[in-house]
Design a protein around this motif. Structure first.
Motif, PDB file in Angstrom:
ATOM      1  N   THR A 144      28.847  33.637  46.221  1.00 24.78           N
ATOM      2  CA  THR A 144      27.940  32.942  45.303  1.00 24.78           C
ATOM      3  C   THR A 144      26.498  33.310  45.583  1.00 24.78           C
ATOM      4  OG1 THR A 144      27.797  31.027  46.782  1.00 24.78           O
ATOM      5  CG2 THR A 144      29.492  30.963  45.089  1.00 24.78           C
ATOM      6  N   PHE A 145      26.199  33.844  46.757  1.00 22.05           N
ATOM      7  CA  PHE A 145      24.836  34.265  47.068  1.00 22.05           C
ATOM      8  C   PHE A 145      24.421  35.475  46.243  1.00 22.05           C
ATOM      9  CE2 PHE A 145      25.678  31.609  50.674  1.00 22.05           C
ATOM     10  CZ  PHE A 145      24.466  31.007  50.915  1.00 22.05           C
ATOM     11  N   THR A 146      25.393  36.118  45.609  1.00 19.12           N
ATOM     12  CA  THR A 146      25.041  37.200  44.702  1.00 19.12           C
ATOM     13  C   THR A 146      24.624  36.695  43.343  1.00 19.12           C
ATOM     14  OG1 THR A 146      27.271  37.455  43.821  1.00 19.12           O
ATOM     15  CG2 THR A 146      26.736  38.671  45.841  1.00 19.12           C
ATOM     16  N   GLY A 147      24.927  35.425  43.061  1.00 20.59           N
ATOM     17  CA  GLY A 147      24.580  34.877  41.756  1.00 20.59           C
ATOM     18  C   GLY A 147      25.690  35.073  40.740  1.00 20.59           C
ATOM     19  N   VAL A 148      26.781  35.761  41.110  1.00 21.76           N
ATOM     20  CA  VAL A 148      27.913  35.963  40.224  1.00 21.76           C
ATOM     21  C   VAL A 148      29.150  35.527  40.984  1.00 21.76           C
ATOM     22  CG1 VAL A 148      29.142  37.583  38.762  1.00 21.76           C
ATOM     23  CG2 VAL A 148      26.729  37.958  39.284  1.00 21.76           C
ATOM     24  N   THR A 149      29.684  34.325  40.697  1.00 22.35           N
ATOM     25  CA  THR A 149      30.701  33.709  41.527  1.00 22.35           C
ATOM     26  C   THR A 149      32.056  33.754  40.849  1.00 22.35           C
ATOM     27  OG1 THR A 149      29.008  32.212  42.251  1.00 22.35           O
ATOM     28  CG2 THR A 149      31.263  31.662  42.854  1.00 22.35           C
ATOM     29  N   PRO A 150      33.025  34.433  41.433  1.00 20.28           N
ATOM     30  CA  PRO A 150      34.369  34.411  40.853  1.00 20.28           C
ATOM     31  C   PRO A 150      35.156  33.203  41.346  1.00 20.28           C
ATOM     32  CG  PRO A 150      34.299  35.962  42.669  1.00 20.28           C
ATOM     33  CD  PRO A 150      32.916  35.369  42.552  1.00 20.28           C
ATOM     34  N   TYR A 151      35.750  32.471  40.422  1.00 21.38           N
ATOM     35  CA  TYR A 151      36.636  31.376  40.789  1.00 21.38           C
ATOM     36  C   TYR A 151      37.945  31.578  40.033  1.00 21.38           C
ATOM     37  CZ  TYR A 151      32.471  29.106  42.525  1.00 21.38           C
ATOM     38  OH  TYR A 151      31.329  28.820  43.204  1.00 21.38           O
ATOM     39  N   THR A 152      39.016  31.497  40.751  1.00 20.62           N
ATOM     40  CA  THR A 152      40.313  31.705  40.113  1.00 20.62           C
ATOM     41  C   THR A 152      41.367  30.913  40.847  1.00 20.62           C
ATOM     42  OG1 THR A 152      41.964  33.338  39.506  1.00 20.62           O
ATOM     43  CG2 THR A 152      40.771  33.752  41.523  1.00 20.62           C
ATOM     44  N   SER A 153      42.387  30.508  40.159  1.00 24.76           N
ATOM     45  CA  SER A 153      43.446  29.702  40.736  1.00 24.76           C
ATOM     46  C   SER A 153      44.400  30.595  41.503  1.00 24.76           C
ATOM     47  CB  SER A 153      44.196  28.980  39.598  1.00 24.76           C
ATOM     48  OG  SER A 153      45.270  28.245  40.114  1.00 24.76           O
ATOM     49  N   GLY A 154      44.254  30.565  42.836  1.00 22.09           N
ATOM     50  CA  GLY A 154      45.128  31.340  43.696  1.00 22.09           C
ATOM     51  C   GLY A 154      44.916  32.825  43.626  1.00 22.09           C
ATOM     52  N   ALA A 155      43.854  33.252  42.963  1.00 24.20           N
ATOM     53  CA  ALA A 155      43.623  34.684  42.831  1.00 24.20           C
ATOM     54  C   ALA A 155      42.936  35.232  44.058  1.00 24.20           C
ATOM     55  CB  ALA A 155      42.759  34.973  41.607  1.00 24.20           C
ATOM     56  N   VAL A 156      43.281  36.468  44.412  1.00 30.46           N
ATOM     57  CA  VAL A 156      42.611  37.132  45.521  1.00 30.46           C
ATOM     58  C   VAL A 156      42.111  38.474  45.020  1.00 30.46           C
ATOM     59  CG1 VAL A 156      43.895  36.020  47.373  1.00 30.46           C
ATOM     60  CG2 VAL A 156      44.812  38.074  46.303  1.00 30.46           C
TER      61      VAL A 156
ATOM     62  N   ALA B  13      15.365  35.279  48.126  1.00 30.46           N
ATOM     63  CA  ALA B  13      15.097  34.039  47.407  1.00 30.46           C
ATOM     64  C   ALA B  13      15.903  33.963  46.114  1.00 30.46           C
ATOM     65  CB  ALA B  13      13.600  33.921  47.104  1.00 30.46           C
ATOM     66  N   VAL B  14      16.006  35.076  45.389  1.00 30.74           N
ATOM     67  CA  VAL B  14      16.767  35.096  44.144  1.00 30.74           C
ATOM     68  C   VAL B  14      18.242  34.832  44.411  1.00 30.74           C
ATOM     69  CG1 VAL B  14      17.594  36.624  42.308  1.00 30.74           C
ATOM     70  CG2 VAL B  14      15.165  36.544  42.862  1.00 30.74           C
ATOM     71  N   MET B  15      18.783  35.452  45.443  1.00 30.30           N
ATOM     72  CA  MET B  15      20.194  35.248  45.754  1.00 30.30           C
ATOM     73  C   MET B  15      20.470  33.814  46.182  1.00 30.30           C
ATOM     74  SD  MET B  15      21.518  38.787  47.510  1.00 30.30           S
ATOM     75  CE  MET B  15      20.228  38.858  48.757  1.00 30.30           C
ATOM     76  N   VAL B  16      19.577  33.247  46.976  1.00 30.24           N
ATOM     77  CA  VAL B  16      19.748  31.858  47.398  1.00 30.24           C
ATOM     78  C   VAL B  16      19.660  30.929  46.191  1.00 30.24           C
ATOM     79  CG1 VAL B  16      18.729  29.981  48.729  1.00 30.24           C
ATOM     80  CG2 VAL B  16      18.932  32.253  49.743  1.00 30.24           C
TER      81      VAL B  16
END
Length: 351
Positions: free
Chosen positions: A314-326, A200-203
């Motif tokens: 994002t289900f971990t609650g910590v979402t990395p977003y980056t431009s073209g990053a892998v 539930a927390v992850m969702v």
């Protein structure tokens, strides 16, 4: 039906059949656990805390499976022989001690996952407590039936006797549930609640993270990446308590039925389900570890997390977003779990 009645009413062939269903899966589980542990040793994965948590599960299962396999010595048990009675009592002691060790390690694992996933708390410093309590508390409790002289032949195999002189023994039943099945029921309920809360927390965090996403790409910070990697490594460990408690349902059902029923006839189906599920616990624990290792090692060699996989994080609650990053999802030089907390403390916020 009490197990004592089974011993009186069943033929020796039926008892041997139940013992074979108990001991043979246990022997097979021994081989599976040894194979899984050998993989950990060969790959030197014991250096990582994440794998030590899994290895403790398999080591406990190995010990438990060895005891289950040893019950094959009770084939054609003869209560008139002194050495048979001694072997029976020793086997009964370990049939209480070994499953309780497995239960304790599983509960500590669930507790550790709960603290990290829900509170992002790394409790690696409590590793000594996990080990010492899981070995010493069961040892103390399993020694009590020696004092009360409750160990002996109970049904098809040796355990805490649930009868005395063909009559139900309230003391024996109380000890069975006090020293294993009672705590198992309690831990089962608490573990189910903990797993539901973790999901539930992850969702919730995933939902919150998706809806709070800004129009501009956010840089991938080291502490965020660290948390994502740690939780991805920890989540497969949820398979251990889930599978363990699913298999534990059959022995629990059998014991509860035996305690509540007054029938002279044995429920052979429940007894066989109890025997097979107990013996296969080690097999499933080893299988989970082998799959875990294969998945983690396969991601080490050249595999990269795609943007879709980053979205799933994002289900971990910590979402990395980056431009073209892998991000390469691989085993680091040090365990992510070991250094996650210090990384979070030292990380600086990005503008």
């Amino acid at each position: 039906m009490m197990e004592g009645h089974f011993e009186d009413t069943a033929s020796q062939g039926q008892k041997n059949g139940a013992l074979l269903l108990y001991g043979c899966p246990g022997a097979f589980s021994v081989l599976c656990c040894m194979f899984a542990i050998s993989m950990v040793i060969i790959l030197k994965l014991y250096k990582y805390f994440i794998y030590r948590l899994a290895m403790y599960q398999v080591l406990a299962s190995l010990f438990q499976s060895l005891i289950y396999a040893s019950t094959l010595m009770l084939l054609n048990y003869n209560s008139t022989q002194l050495y048979c009675r001694v072997i029976c009592q020793v086997t009964a002691f370990f049939l209480v001690y070994a499953p309780f060790i497995k239960l304790m390690f599983t509960c500590w694992l669930t507790f550790h996952l709960f603290c990290y996933v829900v509170f992002l708390k790394n409790l690696k410093r409590l590793e000594w407590l996990y080990i010492s309590s899981s070995l010493l508390i069961p040892l103390f409790l399993a020694s009590v039936p020696f004092i009360t002289k409750s160990y002996g032949m109970s049904g098809a195999w040796c355990y805490i006797r649930s009868w005395n002189n063909d009559s139900d023994s309230k003391e024996g039943i109380a000890e069975q549930f006090s020293f294993y099945y009672g705590p198992a029921i309690l831990f089962l309920i608490l573990s189910v609640i903990a797993i539901v809360i973790m999901i539930a927390v992850m969702v919730y965090r995933a939902h919150k993270s998706v809806h709070s996403r800004s129009g501009e790409n956010q840089p991938l910070t080291s502490d965020r990446n660290q948390k994502v990697k740690v939780i991805k490594q920890l989540l497969p460990l949820l398979a251990y308590p889930i599978i363990y408690f699913m298999l534990l349902i059959f022995p629990l059902t059998n014991r509860i039925y035996m305690a509540a029923s007054g029938s002279k006839d044995s429920n052979v189906i429940l007894l066989r389900a109890h025997a097979v599920s107990g013996g296969l616990m080690g097999t499933f624990a080893a299988l989970v570890l082998v799959i875990h290792i294969c998945v983690m090692k396969s991601t080490k060699f050249g595999k990269r997390i795609s943007s879709e996989e980053d979205h799933l994080s994002t289900f971990t609650g910590v979402t990395p977003y980056t431009s073209g990053a892998v991000t390469k999802f691989s085993l680091p030089n040090e365990s992510d779990v070991d250094i996650a907390k210090s990384t979070t403390k030292n990380a600086k916020p990005c503008n």
